[in-house]
Design a protein around this motif. Structure first.
Motif, PDB file in Angstrom:
ATOM      1  N   ALA A   1       0.854  -1.188   0.000  1.00 47.10           N
ATOM      2  CA  ALA A   1       0.000   0.000   0.000  1.00 47.10           C
ATOM      3  C   ALA A   1       0.887   1.233   0.000  1.00 47.10           C
ATOM      4  CB  ALA A   1      -0.906   0.012   1.224  1.00 47.10           C
ATOM      5  N   VAL A   2       0.353   2.341  -0.516  1.00 48.44           N
ATOM      6  CA  VAL A   2       1.017   3.631  -0.331  1.00 48.44           C
ATOM      7  C   VAL A   2       0.212   4.379   0.725  1.00 48.44           C
ATOM      8  CG1 VAL A   2       2.032   3.813  -2.631  1.00 48.44           C
ATOM      9  CG2 VAL A   2      -0.250   4.716  -2.239  1.00 48.44           C
ATOM     10  N   ALA A   3       0.876   5.277   1.448  1.00 40.70           N
ATOM     11  CA  ALA A   3       0.189   6.007   2.517  1.00 40.70           C
ATOM     12  C   ALA A   3       0.547   7.478   2.453  1.00 40.70           C
ATOM     13  CB  ALA A   3       0.595   5.440   3.873  1.00 40.70           C
TER      14      ALA A   3
ATOM     15  N   LEU B   1       8.377  -0.927   6.136  1.00 36.71           N
ATOM     16  CA  LEU B   1       8.148   0.449   5.693  1.00 36.71           C
ATOM     17  C   LEU B   1       9.237   0.826   4.696  1.00 36.71           C
ATOM     18  CD1 LEU B   1       6.216   2.905   6.487  1.00 36.71           C
ATOM     19  CD2 LEU B   1       8.216   3.767   7.703  1.00 36.71           C
ATOM     20  N   ASN B   2       8.836   1.201   3.495  1.00 36.34           N
ATOM     21  CA  ASN B   2       9.809   1.596   2.466  1.00 36.34           C
ATOM     22  C   ASN B   2      10.208   3.058   2.640  1.00 36.34           C
ATOM     23  OD1 ASN B   2       9.653  -0.985   1.299  1.00 36.34           O
ATOM     24  ND2 ASN B   2       7.829  -0.411   0.146  1.00 36.34           N
TER      25      ASN B   2
ATOM     26  N   ALA C   1      -0.823  10.011  -5.049  1.00 38.02           N
ATOM     27  CA  ALA C   1      -0.560   8.761  -4.316  1.00 38.02           C
ATOM     28  C   ALA C   1      -1.030   7.556  -5.117  1.00 38.02           C
ATOM     29  CB  ALA C   1      -1.257   8.796  -2.956  1.00 38.02           C
ATOM     30  N   CYS C   2      -2.152   7.712  -5.807  1.00 35.32           N
ATOM     31  CA  CYS C   2      -2.698   6.644  -6.639  1.00 35.32           C
ATOM     32  C   CYS C   2      -1.732   6.323  -7.788  1.00 35.32           C
ATOM     33  CB  CYS C   2      -4.064   7.072  -7.158  1.00 35.32           C
ATOM     34  SG  CYS C   2      -4.903   5.792  -8.098  1.00 35.32           S
TER      35      CYS C   2
ATOM     36  N   VAL D   1       4.352   1.306  -7.918  1.00 35.89           N
ATOM     37  CA  VAL D   1       5.013   0.381  -6.983  1.00 35.89           C
ATOM     38  C   VAL D   1       4.227  -0.913  -6.768  1.00 35.89           C
ATOM     39  CG1 VAL D   1       6.200   2.281  -5.794  1.00 35.89           C
ATOM     40  CG2 VAL D   1       4.029   1.424  -4.861  1.00 35.89           C
ATOM     41  N   GLY D   2       3.107  -1.059  -7.477  1.00 33.85           N
ATOM     42  CA  GLY D   2       2.311  -2.289  -7.344  1.00 33.85           C
ATOM     43  C   GLY D   2       1.461  -2.329  -6.085  1.00 33.85           C
TER      44      GLY D   2
END
Length: 196
Positions: free
Chosen positions: A3-5, A55-56, A95-96, A102-103
């Motif tokens: 997920a992205v945050a 966490l990336n 973010a989308c 990044v998948g």
């Protein structure tokens, strides 16, 4: 699951990320840089959050480059009170896009119902139109005291409350209950004017 945050330097979004890390998500934070102070707080927050899961490195987006032209145009066309809504909408849209790169399968936000102007149910509906990925809002039913308690427990609270500059874009009277139709009309004009 990836997920992205959206990660600000405030109290809520680090707690939202922590809750989803605990669920086993691999999270890529996205931060919209308004100042060096806020950006360095974000890196400190990431250091703490990294202890709780995968966490990336945060993706840093320049808010002045990405959003300021939109906000200036809103003021120019007499729609400055819509700035907060377009702020969150442009953040989610970016973010989308990063999420697809990044998948990621979802976007995480720190929205908690009704806490600020952009978080009324009407406004959340509008903001959500920016993303074709599901938006996870783990704080949606929590009140501020509960969020603060978790922030203190996980070690992000002290960083989040460090002094920082206020957002330079906030209008005096932001739209609290936006109409989707009106938002779409303004958005259409911004698209035609080439800023969206």
């Amino acid at each position: 699951m990836k997920a992205v945050a959206l990660l600000s330097s405030g109290i809520d979004s680090p707690v939202a990320i922590y809750l989803m890390l605990r669920k086993g998500f691999e999270v890529t934070p996205v931060h919209f840089r308004q100042s060096g102070t806020k950006e360095s707080k974000v890196f400190e927050l990431c250091e703490v959050l990294g202890k709780y899961g995968k966490l990336n490195e945060p993706v840093i987006v320049d808010a002045y480059e990405e959003q300021a032209p939109v906000f200036s145009k809103l003021v120019e066309i007499g729609k400055g009170k819509w700035t907060c809504l377009f702020c969150k909408w442009t953040m989610l849209r970016k973010a989308c896009r990063i999420g697809h790169l990044v998948g990621a399968k979802a976007i995480i936000t720190g929205d908690s119902l009704g806490q600020v102007a952009s978080q009324t149910l009407d406004n959340l509906l509008i903001i959500s139109t920016a993303s074709d990925l599901p938006i996870l809002r783990p704080l949606i039913g929590l009140d501020k005291e509960e969020i603060v308690r978790i922030a203190k427990e996980i070690g992000t609270f002290a960083i989040s409350i460090e002094q920082e500059e206020p957002c330079p874009f906030v209008p005096r009277y932001p739209v609290v209950r936006g109409s989707l139709g009106e938002f779409e009309r303004i958005k259409g004009r911004l698209v035609r004017e080439g800023v969206l």
